[in-house]
Design a protein around this motif. Sequence first.
Motif, PDB file in Angstrom:
ATOM      1  N   ALA A  75      59.423 -21.122  57.808  1.00  0.00           N
ATOM      2  CA  ALA A  75      59.158 -20.253  58.948  1.00  0.00           C
ATOM      3  C   ALA A  75      59.728 -18.972  59.006  1.00  0.00           C
ATOM      4  O   ALA A  75      58.985 -18.041  59.052  1.00  0.00           O
ATOM      5  N   TYR A  76      60.863 -18.877  58.535  1.00  0.00           N
ATOM      6  CA  TYR A  76      61.656 -17.383  58.442  1.00  0.00           C
ATOM      7  C   TYR A  76      60.961 -16.576  57.196  1.00  0.00           C
ATOM      8  O   TYR A  76      60.538 -15.315  57.341  1.00  0.00           O
ATOM      9  N   LYS A 105      57.902 -16.609  56.178  1.00  0.00           N
ATOM     10  CA  LYS A 105      56.530 -16.240  56.597  1.00  0.00           C
ATOM     11  C   LYS A 105      56.679 -15.046  57.524  1.00  0.00           C
ATOM     12  O   LYS A 105      56.232 -13.840  57.185  1.00  0.00           O
ATOM     13  N   LYS A 106      57.713 -14.880  58.692  1.00  0.00           N
ATOM     14  CA  LYS A 106      57.856 -13.666  59.184  1.00  0.00           C
ATOM     15  C   LYS A 106      58.523 -12.579  58.347  1.00  0.00           C
ATOM     16  O   LYS A 106      58.236 -11.478  58.608  1.00  0.00           O
ATOM     17  N   TYR A 107      59.451 -12.857  57.657  1.00  0.00           N
ATOM     18  CA  TYR A 107      59.938 -12.085  56.650  1.00  0.00           C
ATOM     19  C   TYR A 107      59.024 -11.303  55.822  1.00  0.00           C
ATOM     20  O   TYR A 107      58.950 -10.103  55.532  1.00  0.00           O
ATOM     21  N   LYS A 151      55.781 -10.963  56.504  1.00  0.00           N
ATOM     22  CA  LYS A 151      54.855 -10.252  57.408  1.00  0.00           C
ATOM     23  C   LYS A 151      55.565  -8.946  57.566  1.00  0.00           C
ATOM     24  O   LYS A 151      54.959  -7.847  57.990  1.00  0.00           O
ATOM     25  N   ALA A 152      56.999  -8.856  57.830  1.00  0.00           N
ATOM     26  CA  ALA A 152      57.560  -7.763  58.418  1.00  0.00           C
ATOM     27  C   ALA A 152      57.665  -6.825  56.918  1.00  0.00           C
ATOM     28  O   ALA A 152      57.618  -5.589  57.126  1.00  0.00           O
ATOM     29  N   HIS A 155      51.427 -19.962  53.551  1.00  0.00           N
ATOM     30  CA  HIS A 155      50.642 -20.373  54.500  1.00  0.00           C
ATOM     31  C   HIS A 155      49.910 -21.708  54.454  1.00  0.00           C
ATOM     32  O   HIS A 155      48.944 -22.144  55.142  1.00  0.00           O
TER      33      HIS A 155
END
Length: 182
Positions: free
Chosen positions: A104-105, A107-109, A111-112, A181
């Motif tokens: 999950a991290y 994915k956020k990483y 995206k950032a 994803h």
Amino acid sequence: MENDNLNKLWDNQANDISNLNPKDIITKAKKQRNSQYISITIMSLTVAILIIYAFYYAFNQWNTFNLGLIYMISSLTLRIILEFNSLYLKEKRLISMTQKSYHAYLKKYYKARQKLNYVITPICIAVYIFGFYLLLPYFKEYFSKGFYNYILISGILSLIFVIAIIINSIIKEQRFLKQLHK
């Protein structure tokens, strides 16, 4: 960070979150980290050369040549700082997370990283190009026509090469984000 410890931790967990196994994620993360180190090294060498040149030759009097050098140095330095920060945060998080939370991290990483890749990087490139543009009149005045043409052509080719590397790394990051994803 020990890969064996990380593999044991992740192997003990359910792997129902993606098609990627822990070894795939670790391999892809290592590749991406190595490419970040290469980018940081190339940018750092360029900054070092520009700073040495600036202090040795350029800062005798203030003019647009100095402004161009400062733009070039500043844009690269900002990009280096952002890459180090990105790299550090990712590695710091990796050590303390389970597979599911790390997935999950990631994915956020990534995206950032899209913000970095699609907003900040083009701004840094534009500032660098503007800085180089400010240097050209001085190069034309102080160097022979042949050497000026060499600087102009090699500068443009270098920029194209660096931009191609950046685009390639962005494409790889996008592919990895799409895999996360699935």
